[in-house]
Design an enzyme around this catalytic site. Structure first.
Site, PDB file in Angstrom:
ATOM      1  N   CYS A  65      13.668  67.309 -23.262  1.00  0.00           N
ATOM      2  CA  CYS A  65      14.718  68.267 -22.862  1.00  0.00           C
ATOM      3  C   CYS A  65      15.542  68.782 -24.042  1.00  0.00           C
ATOM      4  O   CYS A  65      16.303  69.732 -23.896  1.00  0.00           O
ATOM      5  CB  CYS A  65      15.620  67.637 -21.802  1.00  0.00           C
ATOM      6  SG  CYS A  65      14.735  67.203 -20.304  1.00  0.00           S
ATOM      7  N   HIS A  83      22.495  71.388 -21.567  1.00  0.00           N
ATOM      8  CA  HIS A  83      21.212  71.198 -20.878  1.00  0.00           C
ATOM      9  C   HIS A  83      21.475  70.878 -19.415  1.00  0.00           C
ATOM     10  O   HIS A  83      22.290  70.007 -19.100  1.00  0.00           O
ATOM     11  CB  HIS A  83      20.446  70.051 -21.550  1.00  0.00           C
ATOM     12  CG  HIS A  83      19.304  69.549 -20.727  1.00  0.00           C
ATOM     13  ND1 HIS A  83      18.302  70.379 -20.288  1.00  0.00           N
ATOM     14  CD2 HIS A  83      19.028  68.316 -20.237  1.00  0.00           C
ATOM     15  CE1 HIS A  83      17.449  69.682 -19.567  1.00  0.00           C
ATOM     16  NE2 HIS A  83      17.868  68.425 -19.528  1.00  0.00           N
ATOM     17  N   ASN A 104      16.393  71.087 -13.248  1.00  0.00           N
ATOM     18  CA  ASN A 104      16.240  70.717 -14.657  1.00  0.00           C
ATOM     19  C   ASN A 104      14.889  71.244 -15.138  1.00  0.00           C
ATOM     20  O   ASN A 104      13.848  70.763 -14.710  1.00  0.00           O
ATOM     21  CB  ASN A 104      16.320  69.186 -14.782  1.00  0.00           C
ATOM     22  CG  ASN A 104      16.159  68.699 -16.214  1.00  0.00           C
ATOM     23  OD1 ASN A 104      15.725  69.450 -17.092  1.00  0.00           O
ATOM     24  ND2 ASN A 104      16.489  67.442 -16.452  1.00  0.00           N
TER      25      ASN A 104
HETATM   26  N1  COA Z   1      17.307  60.863  -1.939  1.00  0.00           N
HETATM   27  C1  COA Z   1      17.953  59.828  -1.394  1.00  0.00           C
HETATM   28  N2  COA Z   1      18.201  58.679  -2.056  1.00  0.00           N
HETATM   29  C2  COA Z   1      17.804  58.619  -3.353  1.00  0.00           C
HETATM   30  C3  COA Z   1      17.144  59.662  -3.972  1.00  0.00           C
HETATM   31  C4  COA Z   1      16.885  60.828  -3.228  1.00  0.00           C
HETATM   32  N3  COA Z   1      16.265  61.904  -3.731  1.00  0.00           N
HETATM   33  N4  COA Z   1      16.876  59.325  -5.260  1.00  0.00           N
HETATM   34  C5  COA Z   1      17.353  58.077  -5.428  1.00  0.00           C
HETATM   35  N5  COA Z   1      17.908  57.652  -4.258  1.00  0.00           N
HETATM   36  C6  COA Z   1      18.533  56.376  -3.996  1.00  0.00           C
HETATM   37  C7  COA Z   1      18.040  55.271  -4.875  1.00  0.00           C
HETATM   38  O1  COA Z   1      16.820  54.758  -4.368  1.00  0.00           O
HETATM   39  C8  COA Z   1      19.164  54.289  -4.790  1.00  0.00           C
HETATM   40  O2  COA Z   1      19.049  53.551  -3.597  1.00  0.00           O
HETATM   41  P1  COA Z   1      19.452  51.988  -3.564  1.00  0.00           P
HETATM   42  O3  COA Z   1      20.908  51.948  -3.930  1.00  0.00           O
HETATM   43  O4  COA Z   1      19.147  51.605  -2.170  1.00  0.00           O
HETATM   44  O5  COA Z   1      18.573  51.331  -4.583  1.00  0.00           O
HETATM   45  C9  COA Z   1      20.406  55.188  -4.686  1.00  0.00           C
HETATM   46  O6  COA Z   1      19.919  56.485  -4.287  1.00  0.00           O
HETATM   47  C10 COA Z   1      21.159  55.331  -5.985  1.00  0.00           C
HETATM   48  O7  COA Z   1      20.199  55.550  -7.022  1.00  0.00           O
HETATM   49  P2  COA Z   1      20.630  55.916  -8.462  1.00  0.00           P
HETATM   50  O8  COA Z   1      19.445  56.239  -9.298  1.00  0.00           O
HETATM   51  O9  COA Z   1      21.556  54.865  -8.971  1.00  0.00           O
HETATM   52  O10 COA Z   1      21.471  57.236  -8.122  1.00  0.00           O
HETATM   53  P3  COA Z   1      22.359  58.137  -9.049  1.00  0.00           P
HETATM   54  O11 COA Z   1      23.622  58.419  -8.398  1.00  0.00           O
HETATM   55  O12 COA Z   1      22.348  57.648 -10.470  1.00  0.00           O
HETATM   56  O13 COA Z   1      21.545  59.517  -9.029  1.00  0.00           O
HETATM   57  C11 COA Z   1      20.005  60.691 -10.410  1.00  0.00           C
HETATM   58  C12 COA Z   1      20.203  59.555  -9.435  1.00  0.00           C
HETATM   59  C13 COA Z   1      18.539  60.697 -10.862  1.00  0.00           C
HETATM   60  C14 COA Z   1      20.307  61.997  -9.717  1.00  0.00           C
HETATM   61  C15 COA Z   1      20.969  60.496 -11.604  1.00  0.00           C
HETATM   62  O14 COA Z   1      20.879  59.191 -12.082  1.00  0.00           O
HETATM   63  C16 COA Z   1      20.656  61.429 -12.725  1.00  0.00           C
HETATM   64  O15 COA Z   1      20.831  62.636 -12.605  1.00  0.00           O
HETATM   65  N6  COA Z   1      20.250  60.898 -13.874  1.00  0.00           N
HETATM   66  C17 COA Z   1      19.895  61.716 -14.989  1.00  0.00           C
HETATM   67  C18 COA Z   1      18.564  62.335 -14.711  1.00  0.00           C
HETATM   68  C19 COA Z   1      18.166  63.333 -15.714  1.00  0.00           C
HETATM   69  O16 COA Z   1      18.851  64.262 -15.927  1.00  0.00           O
HETATM   70  N7  COA Z   1      17.010  63.142 -16.341  1.00  0.00           N
HETATM   71  C20 COA Z   1      16.506  64.041 -17.283  1.00  0.00           C
HETATM   72  C21 COA Z   1      17.013  63.685 -18.618  1.00  0.00           C
HETATM   73  S1  COA Z   1      17.402  65.062 -19.524  1.00  0.00           S
END
Ligand code: COA
Length: 344
Positions: free
Chosen positions: A123, A265, A295
């Site tokens: 990214c 980004h 993204n």
């Molecule tokens: N729908 C519903 N539940 C979801 C889900 C979805 N699409 N994706 C994950 N969950 C659940 C998980 O399984 C987890 O459940 P649990 O608590 O029972 O284990 C819960 O939601 C929380 O997961 P978590 O990963 O901690 O959530 P979060 O608030 O951190 O959000 C992202 C997840 C991926 C949206 C967030 O971490 C994020 O944006 N990270 C950066 C990603 C990114 O930008 N990557 C590219 C790098 S440039």
């Protein structure tokens, strides 16, 4: 200037100046509702946790080069045509493992013979590409460079993975850079770049390279898919983009209060809010398109620049801070004063 050799030019006159801009999105739009009908997720979860409502996806017959050619052609047109001596393509999703995709894109744009190569920094690819393109101009290798960032990130995803499918979209953005003065609007400021390979496990596709070969016994389908540790990535993204932004603003001789537009980004709307808050940049100065495109990895920043120039969010004279973070880990930031009205 030497007595009998070619003229040498002061580095300040070999700055890279933005003079063309364009983007392309594949026409298929997928909504959160559509994803919720086949994945264990909901429209509300995706929108509230990421800020994303829709994303554009490339169909099975569309490769990264197809998006790159469209965006590149638009950027060249916006630059008023003319020659470039190099094409740099930032991508995580090349058409093939070998050769690089850039030479094919150059040939399809009618530019056989120029320097053309890929840059891979996930990214952060556009900012790594920007530093590379600026270096080509500073070194005298090129007077004008076409830098394209294009991704079909959807091709890396496990279609059953609710933690990645809602987040990523496909698309391309491109810029043309010309040789100019460091003092003029559009000149790319010092580009701050960094990496931390010790954290490569946070964002990865395990199979398909020389470490775990696509046809080797260890290969199973999930290992060929993209995976990330979302929560830790989130924390690193906020920290690294904040640090890189501070360094880039200082290197440019600016202060954070004078930044008119933060072009971060587009990983997650909440990540951008945290970075802005960390830097004390008001939310109204943050530029977004994540709600519509998700993204788009390396393509994210030039796609956002191009759309924001078109809709008037970026206007001549704006002091723009760009920052990115991605797999590697990699991160970066740079600055520019937005140039004249004929861009976009
Ligand atoms: N729908 C519903 N539940 C979801 C889900 C979805 N699409 N994706 C994950 N969950 C659940 C998980 O399984 C987890 O459940 P649990 O608590 O029972 O284990 C819960 O939601 C929380 O997961 P978590 O990963 O901690 O959530 P979060 O608030 O951190 O959000 C992202 C997840 C991926 C949206 C967030 O971490 C994020 O944006 N990270 C950066 C990603 C990114 O930008 N990557 C590219 C790098 S440039």
């Amino acid at each position: 200037m030497t007595a009998d050799g070619p003229p040498t030019t002061a580095p300040a006159d070999r700055a890279a100046v933005l003079c063309g801009l364009g983007h392309w999105l594949p026409p298929t739009v997928v909504t959160n509702e559509e994803l919720s009908s086949r994945l264990d997720t909901s429209e509300e979860w995706i929108r509230s946790r990421t800020g994303i409502s829709t994303r554009h996806l490339a169909g099975p017959n569309t490769a990264t080069s197809d998006l790159a050619v469209e965006a590149g052609a638009r950027a060249l047109k916006s630059a008023g045509g003319g020659e470039v001596q190099a094409l740099v393509l930032a991508t995580t999703t090349p058409d093939h493992p070998c050769p690089a995709t850039a030479p094919d894109v150059a040939a399809r744009l009618g530019m056989t013979g120029i320097a053309a190569f890929d840059v891979s920094a996930v990214c952060t690819g556009f900012l790594y590409g920007l530093a590379t393109a600026a270096g080509l101009i500073a070194a005298g290798t090129a007077e004008r460079v076409l830098l394209i960032a294009a991704e079909t990130f959807s091709t890396l995803l496990d279609p059953q993975d609710r933690t990645t499918v809602p987040i990523f979209g496909d698309g391309a953005g491109a810029v043309v850079l010309r040789r100019g003065s460091a003092e003029e609007p559009g000149a790319i400021g010092p580009v701050v770049l960094g990496s931390d390979g010790g954290r490569r496990e946070l964002i990865a596709v395990d199979a398909g390279g020389s470490r775990r070969r696509a046809d080797g016994p260890a290969d199973t389908a999930p290992d060929g898919y993209f995976r990330m540790r979302g929560r830790e990535v989130f924390r690193q993204a906020v920290e690294r983009m904040g640090e890189a932004s501070r360094s880039a603003v200082a290197a440019a001789g600016w202060s954070l209060e004078t930044v008119d537009r933060l072009v971060a980004h587009q990983a997650n709307a909440r990540i951008t809010s945290f970075v802005a808050s960390e830097l004390d940049i008001p939310t109204a100065r943050c530029v977004h398109n994540i709600g519509r495109v998700g993204n788009t990895a390396a393509a994210s920043i030039p796609l956002l620049l191009s759309q924001a120039a078109q809709d008037g969010t970026l206007t001549p004279g704006h002091r723009v801070l760009m920052t990115a973070f991605g797999g590697g880990l990699t991160w970066g930031a740079t600055t520019l004063v937005w140039p004249g009205p004929d861009l976009g």
